[in-house]
Enzyme design. Structure first.
Site, mmCIF file in Angstrom:
data_model
loop_
_atom_site.group_PDB
_atom_site.id
_atom_site.type_symbol
_atom_site.label_atom_id
_atom_site.label_comp_id
_atom_site.label_asym_id
_atom_site.label_seq_id
_atom_site.Cartn_x
_atom_site.Cartn_y
_atom_site.Cartn_z
ATOM 1 N N ARG A 41 -11.249 9.079 1.278
ATOM 2 C CA ARG A 41 -11.142 9.914 2.373
ATOM 3 C C ARG A 41 -12.521 10.672 2.975
ATOM 4 N NH1 ARG A 41 -4.475 10.694 2.402
ATOM 5 N NH2 ARG A 41 -3.871 8.573 2.803
ATOM 6 N N LYS A 77 0.698 -1.153 -0.229
ATOM 7 C CA LYS A 77 0.161 0.017 0.082
ATOM 8 C C LYS A 77 0.999 1.131 -0.142
ATOM 9 C CE LYS A 77 -3.945 2.044 2.485
ATOM 10 N NZ LYS A 77 -4.942 1.810 3.485
ATOM 11 N N LYS A 91 -2.081 -1.812 -3.816
ATOM 12 C CA LYS A 91 -3.062 -0.761 -3.629
ATOM 13 C C LYS A 91 -2.101 0.639 -3.880
ATOM 14 C CE LYS A 91 -6.804 1.654 -0.709
ATOM 15 N NZ LYS A 91 -7.161 1.635 0.274
#
Length: 339
Positions: free
Chosen positions: A216, A206, A260
């Site tokens: 977010r 990540k 990711k």
């Protein structure tokens, strides 16, 4: 053509790549990768309340759903053949604190959603994340002490949360907080609690990416974040470090590995698949999704074709599946195409 001599045949040695491209049937016959509904995992945002369908402004076409509406959507996903859903909660701000302690509540929003989905749609997989950012008042994925995200205390907390999520019916725990040692500790905690059949999908690589902004906002952490996450996410410049991170997760007992973000890191997808041979998944994150949607809404690209092309790129890069906010749209497209 010069006399009876064909210059192109001379140059190519009579090897012509276009022969296999000359018709639809030949192209289908030699196609190396195919995108199917079996490749899709649908990430979904869940919020408190009932009968809530709340559009995410930065992600056109994506909604935050209350549990009842999420159950309805899960039924549609299962009917379309989507194998699994990954859930992400946007909890009330009053429940967030410095340590993300509400993650340990058996009746918290993510566990409520899991129980409801598994009861109503038992044949769809549920994947849950134990990172603390939806539960903290500072937006970080772990426990904040002063200016430091403390590793070991965070790991202890997420391992407890993983057991509670498994108790609620989660099929796969997907820890995204990138703390050292978390996979092994979570595996041990799950096994000791009798959850040997609950899998771990490691966010193996990540990255500290700029592509997470819309996500977010969707879970309500966009305005909370203090500083950045560079002390625990991977530098986007570091491919070899990413493989070392993934290797540790494999050693500690990860069942599957995730990359990711997705599209900017296709090289990492390929390297991880080649190195470890475990099932590899890419997360086509919110920023990737929003770019495509915005360009399509402005008429700059063919949104459907670009959507499908990007997902096919993950398959070509060695991925066994993709987490994508396009999953429902793609599943509907594939169902229509197959009918």
């Amino acid at each position: 053509m010069t006399g009876n001599r064909n210059i192109v045949d001379e140059i190519t040695g009579h090897r012509r790549m276009r022969r296999n491209r000359k018709a639809d049937w030949t192209r289908r016959l030699v196609q190396e990768n195919r995108l199917t509904v079996d490749d899709l995992i649908w990430p979904a945002f869940v919020v408190p309340g009932t009968n809530v369908v709340d559009p995410v402004a930065a992600m056109p076409g994506v909604n935050r759903l209350s549990v009842d509406k999420l159950v309805e959507a899960a039924k549609e996903a299962a009917d379309l053949g989507i194998p699994a859903i990954a859930t992400f909660p946007n909890i009330d701000m009053s429940l967030r604190d410095e340590t993300g302690s509400h993650c340990l509540a058996a009746n918290n929003l993510i566990n409520e959603a899991t129980r409801a989905i598994k009861q109503a749609v038992p044949n769809i997989g549920v994947i849950t994340d134990v990172a603390l950012d939806p539960f903290t008042n500072h937006g970080h994925d772990g426990v904040l002490r002063g200016d430091v995200i403390v590793n070991d205390e965070t790991v202890e907390l997420v391992a407890k949360a993983a057991v509670i999520q498994a108790d609620a019916g989660s099929d796969i725990i997907a820890p995204s907080e990138m703390m050292d040692g978390r996979i092994g500790v979570i595996r041990r905690a799950l096994d000791e609690a009798g959850h040997q059949n609950v899998g771990i999908m490691a966010y193996a690589t990540k990255f500290a990416s700029a592509f997470y902004g819309p996500y977010r906002d969707a879970i309500g952490t966009g305005g909370l974040l203090k500083g950045d996450k560079k002390t625990y996410y991977i530098d986007p410049a570091n491919g070899t470090e990413a493989l070392r991170d993934a290797a540790l997760d494999v050693e500690e007992g990860a069942d599957t590995l995730m990359v990711k973000p997705g599209l900017p890191y296709l090289d990492i997808c390929w390297r991880i698949k080649e190195a470890f041979g475990l099932p590899v998944f890419a997360y086509q994150v919110s920023g990737e999704y929003s770019q495509i949607k915005a360009a399509a809404l402005n008429g700059w690209i063919d949104g459907e074709r670009v959507m499908l092309e990007t997902l096919l790129a993950f398959k070509r890069a060695g991925c066994d599946g993709i987490l994508s906010y396009f999953a429902m749209d793609v599943a509907r497209h594939l169902a229509k195409k197959g009918s």
